[in-house]
Design a protein around this motif. Structure first.
Motif, short mmCIF file in Angstrom:
data_model
loop_
_atom_site.label_atom_id
_atom_site.label_comp_id
_atom_site.label_asym_id
_atom_site.label_seq_id
_atom_site.Cartn_x
_atom_site.Cartn_y
_atom_site.Cartn_z
N ARG A 117 2.27 1.72 -3.52
CA ARG A 117 1.22 2.15 -4.45
C ARG A 117 0.90 3.63 -4.25
NH1 ARG A 117 -1.45 -2.82 -3.42
NH2 ARG A 117 -3.02 -1.76 -2.14
N THR A 129 -4.49 4.78 -0.87
CA THR A 129 -4.10 3.39 -1.15
C THR A 129 -4.19 2.49 0.07
OG1 THR A 129 -1.76 3.97 -0.79
CG2 THR A 129 -2.58 4.03 -3.05
N SER A 130 -4.11 3.07 1.27
CA SER A 130 -4.13 2.24 2.48
C SER A 130 -5.48 2.22 3.17
CB SER A 130 -3.07 2.74 3.48
OG SER A 130 -3.46 4.00 4.02
N GLU A 153 0.84 -1.20 0.00
CA GLU A 153 0.00 0.00 0.00
C GLU A 153 0.87 1.26 0.00
OE1 GLU A 153 -2.34 -3.39 1.45
OE2 GLU A 153 -0.34 -2.61 1.92
#
Length: 866
Positions: free
Chosen positions: A410, A436-437, A407
């Protein structure tokens, strides 16, 4: 000078008004061999959001022409205090032309000029971070006014010219003019020129898509025989492979050159596509593998900057940590995880060296949040510190564990795509990582990035009579910030692992690991209750969080006897680091720390840890030992170093490390006689190569103890008539234990400004010998008498060397604190100088506390000379 110190408010107003398009810079360096000044012609095109007034930055002895939108301005009226006033800008497009004579420097700032004593040729390179592009061309000197830069350079025939863009074929019959294509939009501080008769080696990196990136290595011809190009290229390609995969963004420049340059103040600089690196990393003598690891980390750190810092750049210097912490974290992660890496233990090195630096910095009166308040350039110039680099990287490592590795990367990929060639703030990175997380990172940011200070984690363990654990908790403390530090201490959330270790066949083996969140003053760990008490309980195992960790009494006793018996290097490093921090804090007496090291270092296989311990022991004995016991401790340490030298495997890294340790501490006639014998060839140690740099280490100890004189230094310099030899010789002469040698060294640094940066640093290093405190005592008063004038009349780098290097840190007594306080009250120094002096004062204050603790331990043991 107000113009030299740009404020954030001024930068914000200039960025509001201007959008810079392009620079065309013409430099005539044809007279570089002779030195002096060079002609600089700058044409800059920019847009103004509205009609108004602003300024452009320039540090130059003479300005000949200033032409704004076709109208000539009087340089005598518009150029002052390193600024050119630009009044009456037109709304929309503007063009400025500036012609000036700029100066070569010998300070490592701007365009540095060095003459190699081997071939008597001049070698040039630029160093522009933070505000020194203005020493070479007129520029809007702030990171958020990006532009393209096109350099045209005239240089002597036969020289090479390297810049951010690929090197063109030189023009003219003599091949003396290089016209570089414009760069992409970058900040002025990462532009670069490296000019001279440099030696080069070339290769390439090929990506999975078949793209070839040209790679170049450069150094002076006098170092060419030592340039291990294939090893350096191998690390570089490893970085390209790993970063390309993790960042999922093509390398953003057309080529990648690494240039090993002389007299470099820092480790390296991330100029776009033209990284400059200090040429001490071209090893001309045998070094341990730890030195190769440090060099590899430096190479990867600068390569990571090509994306994080160069492609995407902080808006202002308060986010400097974003650049440096990211590059530090990713370089070490690459060393640890890239396929085929020679240094999979790199997190051990990080824990023992980088985090120790962070812990030390975070306990100074100048401690600050990772996201520091940077009011002006003076603030940032002293902010390249252990918090910006090491604490920031530690917290970033923790953030990766918190959001997840995949994550995290990303989010970084999205950040690069969204902000390519632009400028950002912390919030921009957090936005991408939150997306992303799926985690809220604002609370985390406030706790970790916007507060100062360090937490302490201690285990609280209760056991039954049969040794079974009845309760286990982690106590978190937030020690008060040092006097003078801004802000208040705070408890933070920590993700930690608790490692349980037992002795198995004489080795300390982890038998269990519990990962949990620690929050608040006391966190219960019920999973441990009911188990037999292990030999060692290690908080923050695997080094997941940033905190000082303490061992409970039973674990400390086991570690004291078995620290070298951990099967893995990281828990050993964490225990060594904890013991060292306890020594600095006065919780562990220096004599007890010495015993711990003597008991465990012989079993330590990690050469980086061995060398760190050697440095720390010497520092503890010099500064933290009770004065009446110190000779006993030094004698024990020097005897032990000689024993380990003789016992080490011939030709091994450990043998070399112990030879250097002995060279730093030899004191008896026998020990000093061995150094003399190794130097003149009458003595030998099986497998030990007494090469050029080791010879200088031996000689420096002999000069500092009065066993060798200036004539012996001259003879050694004749053997090594190189720039490195000149630096070693300068240190050796300054180390001589005579009033005349000290007076000469002092005069060359303080009363004159002629020494170049590297020689000044060498003289200071030799001048300060902790065993010569009586000889150096008169210089405390002279230091404070001269300091403010030096600060106000020298460049930042040169003044900082004096301010920090000549502070009377070895005079560990109340009188030094009193003299410092009196000077701070009367001299009224600016914020940057005040910070440097108060940091040095804190070191003396800490040493006094540690000495008191060591003396108390000696008294409890029945005397101070045990």
């Amino acid at each position: 000078m107000p113009g030299t110190n740009l404020t954030r408010a001024e930068a914000q107003e200039r960025a509001r008004l201007l959008t810079v398009d392009a620079y065309e810079i013409e430099l005539d360096l044809s007279g570089a061999q002779e030195g002096g000044t060079f002609r600089s012609r700058t044409t800059v095109r920019f847009d103004a959001a509205e009609a108004g007034d602003t300024f452009i930055d320039l540090v130059a002895p003479t300005v000949h022409e200033v032409v704004l939108n076709g109208a000539a301005l009087d340089p005598g009226k518009v150029f002052a205090d390193s600024r050119i006033a630009l009044d009456g800008l037109a709304a929309g497009a503007n063009e400025l032309r500036v012609v000036a004579d700029c100066a070569y420097t010998n300070t490592g700032e701007g365009l540095h000029r060095f003459v190699d004593p081997v071939d008597q040729q001049a070698y040039l390179y630029t160093q522009f971070e933070v505000p020194d592009a203005r020493r070479v061309f007129a520029s809007f000197e702030q990171p958020d006014l990006k532009a393209s830069f096109a350099f045209t350079v005239r240089a002597p025939e036969g020289w090479v010219v390297i810049s951010n863009s690929p090197t063109p074929e030189p023009e003219g019959d003599s091949g003396a003019v290089w016209r570089f294509a414009p760069t992409p939009r970058i900040s002025s501080y990462i532009t670069a020129l490296i000019v001279g008769p440099y030696h080069s080696v070339h290769s390439s990196w090929e990506g999975e898509d078949g793209r070839l990136v040209p790679l170049g290595l450069y150094c002076r011809p006098s170092l060419a025989e030592f340039l291990d190009a294939e090893d350096i290229f191998a690390v570089t390609r490893q970085g390209f492979d790993w970063f390309q995969e993790k960042f999922d963004y093509a390398y953003p420049f057309e080529k990648y050159d690494q240039l090993f340059v002389p007299e470099f103040n820092a480790g390296a600089m991330e100029n776009a596509g033209a990284v400059t690196i200090r040429d001490q990393y071209v090893f001309r003598s045998k070094v341990t593998d730890a030195a190769y690891e440090v060099r590899a980390e430096t190479i990867l750190h600068e390569l990571a900057h090509m994306w994080f810092g160069d492609l995407v750049t902080m808006e202002w210097w308060n986010d400097l940590w974003l650049n440096e912490s990211f590059a530090t974290y990713t370089s070490i992660a690459c060393l640890a995880h890239a396929e085929g890496s020679r240094w999979p233990h790199s997190w051990t090195t990080f824990a023992n060296q980088m985090k120790t630096w962070a812990y030390r910095q975070d306990q100074l009166p100048s401690t600050h949040p990772i996201m520091a308040e940077i009011r002006d350039l003076d603030d940032v110039l002293v902010n390249f510190d252990g918090i910006t680099y090491a604490k920031g990287a530690s917290v970033l490592k923790q953030l990766v564990a918190y959001v997840g590795v995949d994550e995290f990367f990303r989010g970084v990929q999205a950040y690069f795509r969204r902000h390519e060639w632009g400028n950002t703030r912390l919030s921009d990175l957090l936005d991408a990582l939150e997306e992303t997380s799926g985690r809220d990172l604002r609370t985390w940011s406030k706790a970790w990035l916007e507060t100062a200070g360090i937490n302490v984690l201690r285990p609280e363990i209760e056991t039954a009579p049969d040794g079974t654990i009845t309760s286990f908790a982690v106590r978190q403390e937030a020690p008060a910030l040092p006097p003078g530090a801004a802000g208040t201490s705070t408890l933070r959330p920590h993700r930690v692992a608790v490692g349980l270790y037992d002795l198995v066949d004489g080795r300390l083996v982890r038998t269990d690991r519990i990962e949990l969140d620690v929050d608040g003053p006391l966190t219960d760990v019920p999973q441990v209750a009911g188990r037999p008490r292990p030999a060692v309980v290690l908080l923050n195992d695997d080094d997941l969080s940033y905190a000082k960790v303490r061992l409970d009494p039973a674990s400390l006793e086991a570690v004291t006897r078995h620290l070298g018996d951990f099967t893995e290097s990281l828990p050993r490093a964490l225990c060594w680091a904890s013991a060292w921090d306890m020594t600095r804090d006065g919780e562990l007496a220096t004599r007890d720390y010495l015993e711990l090291v003597l008991a465990g270092i012989a079993k330590e296989s990690d050469i980086g840890l061995v060398q760190s311990l050697q440095r720390q022991v010497k520092l503890a004995l010099d500064l933290y030992a009770a004065p009446d016991w110190r000779p006993t401790g030094l004698a024990r340490w020097s005897e032990f170093a000689l024993e380990r030298l003789r016992a080490a495997e011939p030709g091994s890294d450990h043998q070399l490390a112990w030879a250097r340790a002995l060279a730093g501490t030899a004191r008896t006639d026998e020990q000093l006689g061995l150094l003399e014998g190794l130097l003149d060839g009458s003595r030998s140690v099986d497998g030990l190569a007494v090469d050029t740099d080791l010879r200088w280490s031996l000689l420096l100890r002999l000069t500092a103890t009065g066993r060798a004189d200036g004539a012996r230094v001259d003879a050694e310099l004749a053997r090594d008539a190189t720039s490195a030899g000149e630096r070693h010789a300068a240190s050796a002469r300054a180390s001589l234990p005579t009033a005349e040698a000290k007076a000469e060294a002092w005069a060359s640094v303080v009363e004159s400004d002629k020494l170049p940066n590297a020689l000044q640093e060498a003289v200071i290093g030799g001048f300060v010998q902790t065993e010569q405190t009586e000889l150096l005592a008169p210089y405390t008063e002279r230091y404070f008498a001269a300091l403010k004038d030096v600060w106000e009349t020298r460049s930042h780098e040169m003044a900082q060397q004096v301010a920090v290097g000549l502070y009377p840190a070895a005079q560990v007594e109340q009188a030094t604190l009193d003299a410092t306080d009196a000077w701070l009250a009367s001299a009224e120094p600016g914020a940057a100088l005040r910070r440097l002096v108060t940091e040095s004062r804190a070191g003396v204050e800490r040493a006094l506390r540690a000495r008191a603790a060591d003396a108390a331990a000696g008294g409890a043991a029945g005397g101070g000379a045990s």
